[in-house]
Enzyme design. Sequence first.
Site, PDB file in Angstrom:
ATOM      1  N   THR A 205     -30.611 -16.945 -53.127  1.00 40.30           N
ATOM      2  CA  THR A 205     -30.827 -15.513 -53.346  1.00 40.30           C
ATOM      3  C   THR A 205     -30.716 -14.777 -52.025  1.00 40.30           C
ATOM      4  O   THR A 205     -31.103 -15.322 -50.994  1.00 40.30           O
ATOM      5  CB  THR A 205     -32.282 -15.282 -53.864  1.00 40.30           C
ATOM      6  OG1 THR A 205     -32.508 -16.099 -54.992  1.00 40.30           O
ATOM      7  CG2 THR A 205     -32.545 -13.831 -54.207  1.00 40.30           C
ATOM      8  N   ARG A 233     -30.067 -18.876 -68.682  1.00 42.58           N
ATOM      9  CA  ARG A 233     -31.280 -18.789 -67.860  1.00 42.58           C
ATOM     10  C   ARG A 233     -31.198 -17.586 -66.906  1.00 42.58           C
ATOM     11  O   ARG A 233     -30.178 -17.351 -66.263  1.00 42.58           O
ATOM     12  CB  ARG A 233     -31.450 -20.079 -67.060  1.00 42.58           C
ATOM     13  CG  ARG A 233     -32.704 -20.120 -66.170  1.00 42.58           C
ATOM     14  CD  ARG A 233     -32.399 -19.704 -64.756  1.00 42.58           C
ATOM     15  NE  ARG A 233     -33.557 -19.889 -63.873  1.00 42.58           N
ATOM     16  CZ  ARG A 233     -33.646 -19.386 -62.646  1.00 42.58           C
ATOM     17  NH1 ARG A 233     -32.652 -18.689 -62.152  1.00 42.58           N
ATOM     18  NH2 ARG A 233     -34.714 -19.588 -61.908  1.00 42.58           N
ATOM     19  N   GLY A 235     -33.557 -15.786 -63.773  1.00 40.15           N
ATOM     20  CA  GLY A 235     -34.720 -15.984 -62.909  1.00 40.15           C
ATOM     21  C   GLY A 235     -35.422 -14.676 -62.582  1.00 40.15           C
ATOM     22  O   GLY A 235     -35.370 -13.710 -63.342  1.00 40.15           O
ATOM     23  N   THR A 256     -37.709 -15.076 -53.002  1.00 38.43           N
ATOM     24  CA  THR A 256     -36.635 -16.058 -53.112  1.00 38.43           C
ATOM     25  C   THR A 256     -37.256 -17.391 -53.525  1.00 38.43           C
ATOM     26  O   THR A 256     -38.451 -17.596 -53.361  1.00 38.43           O
ATOM     27  CB  THR A 256     -35.880 -16.193 -51.771  1.00 38.43           C
ATOM     28  OG1 THR A 256     -34.796 -17.108 -51.928  1.00 38.43           O
ATOM     29  CG2 THR A 256     -36.783 -16.668 -50.648  1.00 38.43           C
TER      30      THR A 256
HETATM   31  N1  GLY Z   1     -34.816 -16.762 -57.089  1.00 33.34           N
HETATM   32  C1  GLY Z   1     -33.645 -16.856 -57.817  1.00 33.34           C
HETATM   33  C2  GLY Z   1     -33.753 -17.482 -59.115  1.00 33.34           C
HETATM   34  O1  GLY Z   1     -34.693 -18.212 -59.376  1.00 33.34           O
HETATM   35  O2  GLY Z   1     -32.879 -17.278 -59.927  1.00 33.34           O
END
Ligand code: GLY
Length: 344
Positions: A205, A233, A235, A256
Amino acid sequence: MFNRRKFLQSSVFSSLSMAFGKKVLAGDPGAGHLVTGNPIVISTWDEGLAANKGAWEILGYNGRALDAVEAGVRVTEASLNCCVGLGANPDRDGIVTLDACIMDEFANCGSVAFLERIKHPISVARRVMEKTPHVMLVGVGAQEFALSEGFPLEKQKLSEDAQRTYEQWLKKSEYKPVINIENSKAGHGPFAPAQFDNGQWNHDTIGMVAMDAMGNLSGSCTTSGMGFKMRGRVGDSPIIGAGLFVDNEVGAATATGQGEDVIRICGTHAVVELMRQGHSPEQACKKAVERIIKVKGEKAKGIQVGFLALNKRGEVGAFAIQKGFSYALKSNTEEKMVQVGSWY
Ligand code: GLY
């Protein structure tokens, strides 16, 4: 040598302070807030150095923080060498899906998730913020919106690195949903290559927060998410209050690492609220990490989450679960990488 940037800053600030003391007029974006005159940008991981330079093209000339945080992370999205943007690792079906969000000093925000074949999700997120009545668009709808806004549809093709890593992953991994695998070494688990690289925590990220010369805050966050994630998915990165939060009266934070555990505690919202209660940016990030540790118990040993925050006074801090998290900082006087303290 005479510096145009410094001249612009000093002339803007001397006229502002002569006219209005330390405040700017009502109706101005910075109304009611101190004018700092010291723009600053911070962003996660090594790629942050180049991203900060991109942001500085705007901040350094008294531009708006919102424009800076968009321009900054576009540098990373365009790079084929990291885990952000179309060059990144794909999901289990071999398709790169991207998430991003952006937030400004008025609490305007926009977000896209599960977006395919668009090079700059952060700019689509900004269009969602500015051109729709919504905050978040996902999947096909987000892509259709991007195309209607003139963003080109890129080829469905993995970068050479991602293709190689994906083929390696396919050989060793069963093709079925696997959950609760949070501590896999590279090549052996669904999330592994996004987290580990030769035993080091690796990043997935870029999160960036900035304060402009008017003292206004904005932030951006963009990612391809975890490598070899389940299809669909999403995040923390496109979720306002999880991967990114900005409150122009208090501060801004980004996150992150393993998004599921950032979402669980509304991570960046927590960090900003902790700063509102009087904690420094580093203390606030540490307390948010402690919340994850408390929730996860022993399992926290196997995950990485890092928080990065900036308060309204221009103070910066960060904290992570594991060693190895770093951030890049750029201001009028400094340009550097900073290693972050960790729970373990
Ligand atoms: N921090 C990025 C994710 O988990 O998608």
